[in-house]
Motif scaffolding. Structure first.
Motif: not given
Lengths: 239, 163
Positions: B141, A184, A191-193, B130-132, A187, A182
């Motif tokens: 997450x 990144x 962001x999941x970074x 989706x995690x980096x 969202x 999904x």
């Protein structure tokens, strides 16, 4: 809007924008690639392969962004018969095709080491392949009909029919089980970074957009000149 | 000029309605087809709900349940459990695992259920999330998979107790 319908006015505007766009493009590409390939961390799971993301993700964004440009241009051309809008769509489509191809290709090269396969027919990959064919169809329709007006109208209608594919691409990873992960960055909960990975990604996204502006303006100028040329040569034939 | 304006307005209305109608029709068809038929894989809960019979080929996906991975003595056959945090299915696979295969990470496998409710896979693909994050840190997450009944709690994995 109608000020830009005048080709001379458009040329003046394009010549004013082009140098700035080139500067932004060069600076963003150099800085972005330096960050992406050198001055950003590896990933805790993927290791160095994560760097493919910095090429792949902006290319995928460009693929969708360019399609929206083609669709809006087509809508404007169909409703208001705006000649420059028609040319903008025609000029933008090959750029979108190239970036869609780049997204597919880098995705495959990334998928092989990470997923263990170049390709699966999941919702995301399939809908992006459909986008690739929509661009091809749009460009083919322009060439399929001899009359420019009719060709442009047919291609524009196809572009508008295909616009439903954009939300499908975006939400495919949420609606269906896919191998593709999904979103990144875009969202709801942010962001999941980390910032040190987000920054090179966004810098390269700016670089790609600046490249788009440069190539689009040149291609539109070319189309206008070609038109002038064909009018001139037809006058010569008559004279 | 008035006539020109009306025609433009007419085209605007027709074009807008046409685009909305086509988009609506396509999206309705997609939703009518349902999530499962357009999905690449089924999760364990869906496999149980659909009561898929042994021998039917399909793709099974989910997380590799932590603590369930083991290698058989031949060094080529692997055993692990795929979970969606609500149901588990044990999997055996003989072959090469992708680099990204880990416990607690997503995976998509292809194969068949055998008579005892074990999924015999011939393909295993790693599904990264989706995690980096940089090495040595945990992503923002991270997958928080808390199994309602605890892992390997004997959730209906044998065919006798299914359905």
């Amino acid at each position: 809007m109608h000020r830009f319908a005048n080709p001379a006015e458009f040329n003046r505007l394009a010549d004013a924008i082009l140098p700035w766009a080139k500067v932004v493009m060069a600076a963003a590409f150099l800085y972005g690639l330096y960050l992406a390939l050198y001055a950003s961390p590896a990933d805790y799971q993927q290791g160095e392969s994560v760097r493919i993301m910095y090429i792949h993700v902006p290319a995928a964004w460009m693929a969708m962004f360019t399609y929206m440009v083609v669709a809006v241009a087509s809508f404007t051309a169909l409703v208001w018969r705006h000649p420059l809008a028609l040319l903008a769509g025609k000029a933008a489509a090959p750029i979108g095709l190239v970036f869609t191809g780049l997204a597919l290709l880098t995705g495959m090269l990334w998928g092989k080491p990470m997923w263990g396969t170049y390709w699966v027919w999941d919702g995301r990959l399939t809908s992006v392949l459909v986008l690739f064919f929509l661009y091809l169809g749009y460009m083919a329709l322009w060439r399929a009909l001899d009359e420019e007006d009719k060709a442009g109208r047919a291609a524009s209608i196809l572009a508008l029919v295909g616009v439903v594919n954009i939300p499908i691409i975006k939400f495919s990873v949420d609606w269906w089980n896919t191998l593709h992960q999904p979103a990144s960055v875009m969202r709801m909960d942010g962001p999941s970074m980390p910032v040190e990975m987000l920054w090179p990604l966004l810098t390269l996204a700016v670089a790609y957009k600046a490249y788009f502006v440069v190539v689009l303006l040149y291609r539109m100028k070319l189309e206008i000149n070609l038109r002038k040329l064909s009018v001139l040569s037809s006058l010569e034939v008559q004279g | 000029m008035a006539g020109l304006k009306t025609r433009k307005k007419q085209r605007l209305v027709v074009a807008s309605i046409a685009v909305a109608a086509i988009a609506g029709a396509v999206l309705l068809v997609l939703f009518a087809m349902g999530g499962d038929s357009l999905s690449l894989f089924l999760q364990p809960s869906a496999v149980h709900a659909k009561e898929i019979e042994a021998g039917k080929r399909f793709r099974l996906g989910g997380l590799v349940a932590p603590g369930t991975f083991s290698k058989a003595e031949d060094g080529l056959t692997y055993h692990f459990t795929i979970t969606d945090c609500a149901a588990d299915i044990p999997v055996t696979f003989k072959g090469l695992l992708p680099d990204l295969f880990r416990e607690g990470q997503g995976v998509v496998t292809e194969g068949r259920l055998n008579g005892t409710g074990t999924f015999v896979a011939d393909t295993v693909l790693a599904k990264h999330d989706e995690n980096y994050a940089p090495p040595g840190t945990m992503p923002k997450n991270a997958e928080a998979c808390t199994h309602p009944e605890g892992l390997n709690s004997g959730y209906n994995t044998s065919p006798g107790s299914r359905g």
